[in-house]
Scaffold this motif. Sequence first.
Motif, PDB file in Angstrom:
ATOM      1  N   MET A   1       0.814  -1.204   0.000  1.00 36.57           N
ATOM      2  CA  MET A   1       0.000   0.000   0.000  1.00 36.57           C
ATOM      3  C   MET A   1       0.858   1.269   0.000  1.00 36.57           C
ATOM      4  O   MET A   1       0.483   2.269  -0.600  1.00 36.57           O
ATOM      5  CB  MET A   1      -0.978  -0.007   1.173  1.00 36.57           C
ATOM      6  CG  MET A   1      -2.029  -1.116   1.075  1.00 36.57           C
ATOM      7  SD  MET A   1      -3.098  -1.053  -0.406  1.00 36.57           S
ATOM      8  CE  MET A   1      -2.265  -2.169  -1.533  1.00 36.57           C
ATOM      9  N   ALA A   2       2.019   1.224   0.613  1.00 34.03           N
ATOM     10  CA  ALA A   2       2.920   2.384   0.563  1.00 34.03           C
ATOM     11  C   ALA A   2       3.349   2.640  -0.887  1.00 34.03           C
ATOM     12  O   ALA A   2       3.425   3.799  -1.323  1.00 34.03           O
ATOM     13  CB  ALA A   2       4.137   2.156   1.450  1.00 34.03           C
ATOM     14  N   ASP A   3       3.592   1.581  -1.626  1.00 28.27           N
ATOM     15  CA  ASP A   3       3.970   1.726  -3.035  1.00 28.27           C
ATOM     16  C   ASP A   3       2.801   2.248  -3.865  1.00 28.27           C
ATOM     17  O   ASP A   3       2.994   3.034  -4.793  1.00 28.27           O
ATOM     18  CB  ASP A   3       4.460   0.392  -3.603  1.00 28.27           C
ATOM     19  CG  ASP A   3       5.795  -0.037  -3.016  1.00 28.27           C
ATOM     20  OD1 ASP A   3       6.352   0.685  -2.178  1.00 28.27           O
ATOM     21  OD2 ASP A   3       6.275  -1.116  -3.407  1.00 28.27           O
ATOM     22  N   LEU A   4       1.586   1.804  -3.547  1.00 29.54           N
ATOM     23  CA  LEU A   4       0.410   2.311  -4.259  1.00 29.54           C
ATOM     24  C   LEU A   4       0.269   3.816  -4.040  1.00 29.54           C
ATOM     25  O   LEU A   4       0.011   4.567  -4.983  1.00 29.54           O
ATOM     26  CB  LEU A   4      -0.852   1.569  -3.802  1.00 29.54           C
ATOM     27  CG  LEU A   4      -2.187   2.054  -4.364  1.00 29.54           C
ATOM     28  CD1 LEU A   4      -2.199   2.064  -5.889  1.00 29.54           C
ATOM     29  CD2 LEU A   4      -3.328   1.202  -3.808  1.00 29.54           C
ATOM     30  N   ARG A   5       0.465   4.258  -2.801  1.00 31.54           N
ATOM     31  CA  ARG A   5       0.406   5.700  -2.526  1.00 31.54           C
ATOM     32  C   ARG A   5       1.485   6.441  -3.309  1.00 31.54           C
ATOM     33  O   ARG A   5       1.244   7.523  -3.852  1.00 31.54           O
ATOM     34  CB  ARG A   5       0.545   5.964  -1.021  1.00 31.54           C
ATOM     35  CG  ARG A   5      -0.673   5.507  -0.219  1.00 31.54           C
ATOM     36  CD  ARG A   5      -0.618   5.967   1.233  1.00 31.54           C
ATOM     37  NE  ARG A   5       0.523   5.463   1.980  1.00 31.54           N
ATOM     38  CZ  ARG A   5       0.570   4.301   2.616  1.00 31.54           C
ATOM     39  NH1 ARG A   5      -0.480   3.487   2.583  1.00 31.54           N
ATOM     40  NH2 ARG A   5       1.649   3.938   3.275  1.00 31.54           N
ATOM     41  N   GLN A   6       2.675   5.852  -3.404  1.00 29.25           N
ATOM     42  CA  GLN A   6       3.762   6.476  -4.169  1.00 29.25           C
ATOM     43  C   GLN A   6       3.418   6.557  -5.654  1.00 29.25           C
ATOM     44  O   GLN A   6       3.719   7.551  -6.309  1.00 29.25           O
ATOM     45  CB  GLN A   6       5.071   5.714  -3.971  1.00 29.25           C
ATOM     46  CG  GLN A   6       5.678   5.880  -2.604  1.00 29.25           C
ATOM     47  CD  GLN A   6       6.896   4.996  -2.397  1.00 29.25           C
ATOM     48  OE1 GLN A   6       7.229   4.152  -3.230  1.00 29.25           O
ATOM     49  NE2 GLN A   6       7.564   5.171  -1.260  1.00 29.25           N
ATOM     50  N   VAL A   7       2.817   5.521  -6.191  1.00 27.69           N
ATOM     51  CA  VAL A   7       2.420   5.531  -7.603  1.00 27.69           C
ATOM     52  C   VAL A   7       1.423   6.659  -7.845  1.00 27.69           C
ATOM     53  O   VAL A   7       1.553   7.430  -8.805  1.00 27.69           O
ATOM     54  CB  VAL A   7       1.835   4.163  -8.036  1.00 27.69           C
ATOM     55  CG1 VAL A   7       1.129   4.266  -9.377  1.00 27.69           C
ATOM     56  CG2 VAL A   7       2.933   3.098  -8.087  1.00 27.69           C
ATOM     57  N   LEU A   8       0.428   6.773  -6.982  1.00 27.65           N
ATOM     58  CA  LEU A   8      -0.569   7.836  -7.134  1.00 27.65           C
ATOM     59  C   LEU A   8       0.071   9.212  -7.024  1.00 27.65           C
ATOM     60  O   LEU A   8      -0.210  10.100  -7.830  1.00 27.65           O
ATOM     61  CB  LEU A   8      -1.690   7.666  -6.105  1.00 27.65           C
ATOM     62  CG  LEU A   8      -2.626   6.491  -6.362  1.00 27.65           C
ATOM     63  CD1 LEU A   8      -3.449   6.170  -5.120  1.00 27.65           C
ATOM     64  CD2 LEU A   8      -3.520   6.757  -7.561  1.00 27.65           C
ATOM     65  N   ALA A   9       0.964   9.389  -6.058  1.00 26.54           N
ATOM     66  CA  ALA A   9       1.653  10.675  -5.902  1.00 26.54           C
ATOM     67  C   ALA A   9       2.538  10.954  -7.110  1.00 26.54           C
ATOM     68  O   ALA A   9       2.616  12.097  -7.587  1.00 26.54           O
ATOM     69  CB  ALA A   9       2.478  10.679  -4.614  1.00 26.54           C
ATOM     70  N   GLY A  10       3.188   9.918  -7.638  1.00 24.68           N
ATOM     71  CA  GLY A  10       4.033  10.074  -8.813  1.00 24.68           C
ATOM     72  C   GLY A  10       3.263  10.493 -10.052  1.00 24.68           C
ATOM     73  O   GLY A  10       3.817  11.097 -10.971  1.00 24.68           O
ATOM     74  N   LEU A  11       1.983  10.193 -10.074  1.00 28.42           N
ATOM     75  CA  LEU A  11       1.123  10.609 -11.184  1.00 28.42           C
ATOM     76  C   LEU A  11       0.589  12.028 -10.964  1.00 28.42           C
ATOM     77  O   LEU A  11      -0.152  12.541 -11.804  1.00 28.42           O
ATOM     78  CB  LEU A  11      -0.045   9.630 -11.349  1.00 28.42           C
ATOM     79  CG  LEU A  11       0.338   8.234 -11.826  1.00 28.42           C
ATOM     80  CD1 LEU A  11      -0.857   7.282 -11.740  1.00 28.42           C
ATOM     81  CD2 LEU A  11       0.890   8.279 -13.245  1.00 28.42           C
ATOM     82  N   GLY A  12       0.956  12.627  -9.833  1.00 28.34           N
ATOM     83  CA  GLY A  12       0.542  13.994  -9.551  1.00 28.34           C
ATOM     84  C   GLY A  12      -0.725  14.120  -8.741  1.00 28.34           C
ATOM     85  O   GLY A  12      -1.201  15.229  -8.490  1.00 28.34           O
ATOM     86  N   HIS A  13      -1.282  12.994  -8.305  1.00 30.93           N
ATOM     87  CA  HIS A  13      -2.491  13.038  -7.491  1.00 30.93           C
ATOM     88  C   HIS A  13      -2.103  13.355  -6.056  1.00 30.93           C
ATOM     89  O   HIS A  13      -1.001  13.039  -5.609  1.00 30.93           O
ATOM     90  CB  HIS A  13      -3.245  11.716  -7.578  1.00 30.93           C
ATOM     91  CG  HIS A  13      -3.561  11.306  -8.977  1.00 30.93           C
ATOM     92  ND1 HIS A  13      -4.230  12.122  -9.862  1.00 30.93           N
ATOM     93  CD2 HIS A  13      -3.281  10.175  -9.661  1.00 30.93           C
ATOM     94  CE1 HIS A  13      -4.360  11.504 -11.022  1.00 30.93           C
ATOM     95  NE2 HIS A  13      -3.781  10.308 -10.921  1.00 30.93           N
ATOM     96  N   THR A  14      -3.002  13.981  -5.328  1.00 33.50           N
ATOM     97  CA  THR A  14      -2.714  14.388  -3.960  1.00 33.50           C
ATOM     98  C   THR A  14      -3.637  13.675  -2.993  1.00 33.50           C
ATOM     99  O   THR A  14      -4.636  13.068  -3.396  1.00 33.50           O
ATOM    100  CB  THR A  14      -2.869  15.908  -3.798  1.00 33.50           C
ATOM    101  OG1 THR A  14      -4.206  16.275  -4.135  1.00 33.50           O
ATOM    102  CG2 THR A  14      -1.877  16.659  -4.682  1.00 33.50           C
ATOM    103  N   GLY A  15      -3.298  13.764  -1.709  1.00 37.45           N
ATOM    104  CA  GLY A  15      -4.130  13.173  -0.675  1.00 37.45           C
ATOM    105  C   GLY A  15      -4.284  11.678  -0.817  1.00 37.45           C
ATOM    106  O   GLY A  15      -5.284  11.112  -0.363  1.00 37.45           O
ATOM    107  N   ALA A  16      -3.306  11.021  -1.410  1.00 39.18           N
ATOM    108  CA  ALA A  16      -3.384   9.569  -1.616  1.00 39.18           C
ATOM    109  C   ALA A  16      -3.310   8.861  -0.272  1.00 39.18           C
ATOM    110  O   ALA A  16      -2.405   9.094   0.522  1.00 39.18           O
ATOM    111  CB  ALA A  16      -2.261   9.108  -2.533  1.00 39.18           C
ATOM    112  N   ALA A  17      -4.293   8.016  -0.032  1.00 44.65           N
ATOM    113  CA  ALA A  17      -4.351   7.242   1.200  1.00 44.65           C
ATOM    114  C   ALA A  17      -4.905   5.875   0.849  1.00 44.65           C
ATOM    115  O   ALA A  17      -5.674   5.731  -0.099  1.00 44.65           O
ATOM    116  CB  ALA A  17      -5.249   7.942   2.220  1.00 44.65           C
ATOM    117  N   THR A  18      -4.513   4.868   1.630  1.00 46.24           N
ATOM    118  CA  THR A  18      -4.967   3.513   1.360  1.00 46.24           C
ATOM    119  C   THR A  18      -5.785   2.994   2.528  1.00 46.24           C
ATOM    120  O   THR A  18      -5.691   3.502   3.652  1.00 46.24           O
ATOM    121  CB  THR A  18      -3.786   2.564   1.078  1.00 46.24           C
ATOM    122  OG1 THR A  18      -2.857   2.652   2.155  1.00 46.24           O
ATOM    123  CG2 THR A  18      -3.108   2.922  -0.228  1.00 46.24           C
TER     124      THR A  18
END
Length: 190
Positions: free
Chosen positions: A21-38
């Motif tokens: 899930m930490a990697d999923l949050r990183q992927v979302l942040a890397g795409l420019g999305h904010t407030g990524a939480a799992t």
Amino acid sequence: MTRYAALLRGVNVGGRRRVPMADLRQVLAGLGHTGAATLLQSGNAAFTARPGSGGDPGALKAELEEALRERFGFAVEAVLRDEVQLAAAVEANPLEVGDPARFLVLFLDGPLDAADLAALAELAGTGTAARASEAMAPGEREVYLSLPDGLRDARLPGLVERALRGRTATGRNWRTVLRLLEAVRAGEAE
């Protein structure tokens, strides 16, 4: 800016197709999305779409799936719902929820069409191999399943997925659906 729930299909099940899930949050942040939480370890995320993304769920889905494939080396299917769609799915549930851990919502990659509804009606009308206690009701982009004897031995989810061949579907129990809606609304999850 639009908040979304991303529901990944078939990850972190039985030690296969691991997506931390930490990697999923990183992927979302890397795409420019904010407030990524799992939420939990089963591929649930809430995020705010990056400014300028146009709020096109199809494009966001394709972008996320590609980024996950690049990061993890295997294909991961995702189903996205914005806050309004997720709330509507909760409100539209036509079945009684007894034990929320034994009530499943299958989220589909798009609206049910006439062929899908016909396949589900045929499934319901044929005295399927589902248990007598199991119940099903189609929604707009979801199928609701009451499984009072539990999910582990339930037959109806597999039958529904086979009836909807070619459709991406991923299931979440009612408790998880409600927690995910809270996460999307609050901008946070655990």
